[in-house]
Design a protein around this motif. Structure first.
Motif, short mmCIF file in Angstrom:
data_model
loop_
_atom_site.label_atom_id
_atom_site.label_comp_id
_atom_site.label_asym_id
_atom_site.label_seq_id
_atom_site.Cartn_x
_atom_site.Cartn_y
_atom_site.Cartn_z
N MET A 1 0.84 -1.20 0.00
CA MET A 1 0.00 0.00 0.00
C MET A 1 0.87 1.24 0.00
N ASN A 2 0.39 2.26 -0.63
CA ASN A 2 1.10 3.53 -0.68
C ASN A 2 0.42 4.54 0.21
N SER A 3 1.21 5.48 0.69
CA SER A 3 0.61 6.59 1.43
C SER A 3 0.07 7.62 0.45
N THR B 1 9.38 8.08 -3.70
CA THR B 1 9.87 7.44 -2.48
C THR B 1 10.76 8.41 -1.70
N LYS C 1 -4.54 2.44 -1.16
CA LYS C 1 -4.19 3.66 -0.40
C LYS C 1 -4.47 3.42 1.08
N TRP C 2 -3.96 4.32 1.90
CA TRP C 2 -4.10 4.18 3.35
C TRP C 2 -5.40 4.79 3.86
N GLN D 1 -4.16 4.11 9.28
CA GLN D 1 -2.83 3.83 8.76
C GLN D 1 -1.96 5.09 8.71
N HIS E 1 1.53 5.54 10.57
CA HIS E 1 2.72 6.02 9.87
C HIS E 1 3.30 7.26 10.55
N ASP F 1 11.63 1.46 5.07
CA ASP F 1 10.62 1.36 4.03
C ASP F 1 9.25 1.42 4.69
N GLN F 2 8.56 2.54 4.54
CA GLN F 2 7.28 2.74 5.22
C GLN F 2 6.25 1.70 4.80
N SER F 3 6.29 1.25 3.57
CA SER F 3 5.34 0.23 3.10
C SER F 3 5.58 -1.10 3.80
N GLU G 1 2.97 -3.03 6.29
CA GLU G 1 2.58 -4.43 6.08
C GLU G 1 2.98 -5.30 7.28
#
Length: 175
Positions: free
Chosen positions: A1-3, A8, A58-59, A63, A67, A94-96, A100
């Motif tokens: 998932m992406n913010s 990046t 998406k978040w 989430q 983050h 890595d935030q993703s 996860e």
């Protein structure tokens, strides 16, 4: 998932985009205002609404709060390193993967927000303690190379603005 659809955090485009969001705003003011900004925008929501994602892949708000808490740990740690060590190494993350691995989709929104608020309050002591001389202290980002404390502080504030916009977009889809 992406913010978001943002580049990046390791990329030069992320740095320039994030700094552009901040523009001429005072980073300390942005950092200090973000908790109230978020609280004032989500106070009327019901628990299920915190888990509605912005869109596919998406978040959700929960989430985003997770983050922000994670990022607060990372920015706070980096700030402390740069202020207390010469050429302090600053490891990226890595935030993703964190989202996860630590089950961000099922995070408790209230706990994540409370954690962010507590950490931000504690970290503001560090941000505010910096002297003019401290602004030029250097840390070495593992992905982007040497960065000043001033840049770190400005990136943290721009990061806040990025996620304020994200909160606004998510809320626009909920309401």
């Amino acid at each position: 998932m992406n913010s978001s659809d943002a580049p990046t955090p390791a990329s030069p485009a992320y740095v320039s985009d994030t700094l552009a969001l901040l523009g001429e705003l005072d980073p300390l003011e942005v950092l200090a205002e973000t908790p109230d900004y978020i609280l004032s925008h989500v106070e009327e929501l019901d628990e299920p609404e915190f888990h509605i994602p912005e869109g596919p892949g998406k978040w959700s708000l929960a989430q985003v709060f997770m983050h922000l808490a994670d990022a607060e740990i990372a920015f706070g740690w980096r700030a402390r390193l740069v202020l207390t060590q010469d050429n302090a190494p600053m490891t990226g993350y890595d935030q993703s993967v964190w989202m996860e691995r630590f089950d961000g989709a099922n995070t408790d929104a209230e706990q994540a927000l409370d954690t962010f608020l507590t950490l931000r309050d504690w970290n503001m002591r560090v941000w505010r303690s910096a002297t003019d001389a401290d602004l030029s202290r250097i840390g070495v980002d593992s992905e982007r190379g040497p960065e000043s404390f001033d840049l770190l502080r400005r990136l943290a504030a721009g990061h806040d603005l990025r996620h304020r916009r994200q909160v606004d977009r998510i809320l626009a889809g909920i309401r």
